[in-house]
Design an enzyme around this catalytic site. Structure first.
Site, PDB file in Angstrom:
ATOM      1  N   CYS A 119       0.818  -1.220   0.000  1.00 54.77           N
ATOM      2  CA  CYS A 119       0.000   0.000   0.000  1.00 54.77           C
ATOM      3  C   CYS A 119       0.848   1.266   0.000  1.00 54.77           C
ATOM      4  O   CYS A 119       0.335   2.354  -0.271  1.00 54.77           O
ATOM      5  CB  CYS A 119      -0.924   0.006   1.215  1.00 54.77           C
ATOM      6  SG  CYS A 119      -2.094  -1.367   1.268  1.00 54.77           S
ATOM      7  N   HIS A 253      -3.092   7.154   4.302  1.00 54.43           N
ATOM      8  CA  HIS A 253      -3.541   5.957   3.587  1.00 54.43           C
ATOM      9  C   HIS A 253      -4.917   5.560   4.103  1.00 54.43           C
ATOM     10  O   HIS A 253      -5.175   5.554   5.308  1.00 54.43           O
ATOM     11  CB  HIS A 253      -2.531   4.825   3.822  1.00 54.43           C
ATOM     12  CG  HIS A 253      -2.993   3.497   3.316  1.00 54.43           C
ATOM     13  ND1 HIS A 253      -3.499   3.311   2.054  1.00 54.43           N
ATOM     14  CD2 HIS A 253      -3.022   2.271   3.921  1.00 54.43           C
ATOM     15  CE1 HIS A 253      -3.814   2.037   1.887  1.00 54.43           C
ATOM     16  NE2 HIS A 253      -3.549   1.390   3.004  1.00 54.43           N
ATOM     17  N   ASN A 283      -9.984   0.028   1.144  1.00 55.11           N
ATOM     18  CA  ASN A 283      -8.527   0.114   1.011  1.00 55.11           C
ATOM     19  C   ASN A 283      -8.134  -0.299  -0.408  1.00 55.11           C
ATOM     20  O   ASN A 283      -8.203  -1.471  -0.762  1.00 55.11           O
ATOM     21  CB  ASN A 283      -7.863  -0.804   2.041  1.00 55.11           C
ATOM     22  CG  ASN A 283      -6.344  -0.756   2.001  1.00 55.11           C
ATOM     23  OD1 ASN A 283      -5.747  -0.189   1.090  1.00 55.11           O
ATOM     24  ND2 ASN A 283      -5.707  -1.365   2.981  1.00 55.11           N
TER      25      ASN A 283
END
Length: 338
Positions: A119, A253, A283
């Site tokens: 990520c 994030h 996500n």
């Protein structure tokens, strides 16, 4: 790895993004796995996410994102020198998705490669693109971050299935006269790799030919994320000579609203400075921060002179922060989620 940006000033001059059309609500997921809208929302803040169609791959999300970013910057594809695609779900192991994107765009002379940092991939790619342009090796770098995580999820495991979505975003990096990136902080802790991994996806095969899926130790990843979002941001701000009070827009994030809220409280950011869209997209891994930037641009929150802090973390375990003095004018007509 931490430091102030050096060399020629470099900034984001174009921004674009793309998500699949297919919307999967929590109620939709509850028809597939034992869960509920209440359970997912209370634990993650996620209400829906986008899942790619069977025929959609990473390049199919990357190309529209790239075209948006180029159009916003007023740059022709043939004038791009470097394309980096940050992803853990490329179209295939090789050729690189970046090379596929370059060919489709018509960026015939661009160097192109994929980058894998979970990520955090978009943050790593930003740092590499910045360094290349700042050093004069390239004039323009196109940085794309995104994933099609629905391809590697176990749709029978509610602990992971409900968390992720598909999407991509792109930014164009160019030399500017003033402003732009001020510094980066990047890191990795390979000892935490087993807490978030995709076994059997490479040359070390554990699955005896059976299909494998993304695996995550949620408790350990949560502990890591809440700690590293704070420490990475604090280190970078201190190195660049700024404080939380100086930051106008904070883009963390988008993994889980509880993680974001924890970091926000610890750092001392008021809610109005924090960009949150995890409720709509889940996500999206490397697509998370560019998608959030696109939302902030669309809402008119990114104005020239704003100090913007971005921090990501993910598989590796990796993390990364970037601090930028925003230079691209926005008036609410920014990138759209095609």
């Amino acid at each position: 790895m931490i430091g102030r940006a050096t060399g020629r000033p470099v900034s984001i001059t174009g921004l674009g993004c793309c998500v699949p059309e297919r919307v999967m609500t929590n109620d939709d997921l509850a028809e597939i796995v034992e869960t509920s809208d209440e359970w997912i929302t209370a634990r993650t803040g996620i209400r829906q996410r986008r899942f790619a169609a069977e025929t959609e791959a990473m390049s199919d999300l990357s190309i529209p994102s790239a075209r948006q970013a180029l159009a916003q910057a007023g740059v022709r594809p043939e004038d791009v020198d470097l394309i980096i695609v940050a992803t853990v779900t490329p179209d295939m192991d090789f050729p690189a998705t970046a090379a596929i994107v370059a060919d489709e765009l018509g960026a015939a002379d661009a160097a192109a490669y994929d980058l894998s940092a979970g990520c955090t991939g978009f943050m790593y790619a930003l740092a590499q693109g910045h360094a290349t342009v700042a050093a004069g090796l390239a004039t323009r770098a196109l940085v794309i971050g995104g994933d099609v995580l629905s391809r590697i999820l176990d749709w029978e495991d509610r602990s992971t299935f409900v968390l992720f979505g598909d999407g991509a975003g792109a930014v164009l990096l160019e030399h500017v006269e003033d402003g732009g990136f001020l510094g980066f902080e990047l890191g990795a802790d390979g000892s935490g790799g087993p807490d978030l991994n995709y076994p059997g996806s490479g040359s070390r095969v554990f699955t005896n030919g059976e299909r494998s899926f993304l695996q995550m130790n949620g408790r350990e990843v949560f502990k890591f994320a809440t700690r590293i979002l704070v420490s990475s941001a604090e280190k970078l701000l201190d190195t660049c000579g700024y404080t939380v009070d100086d930051v106008d827009v904070y883009v963390p994030h988008q993994a889980n609203v509880r993680i974001i809220e924890h970091a926000t409280r610890k750092l001392g950011f008021p809610d109005e400075k924090v960009v949150v869209n995890v409720d709509r997209f889940g996500n999206t891994s490397s697509g998370s921060i560019p998608l959030a930037l696109a939302d902030a641009a669309r809402d008119g929150r990114l104005q020239p002179g704003n100090l913007v802090l971005m921090t990501g973390m993910g598989a590796g375990l990796t993390w990364g922060s970037a601090l930028i003095r925003w230079t691209q004018p926005t008036n609410g007509n920014g990138a759209t989620h095609e």
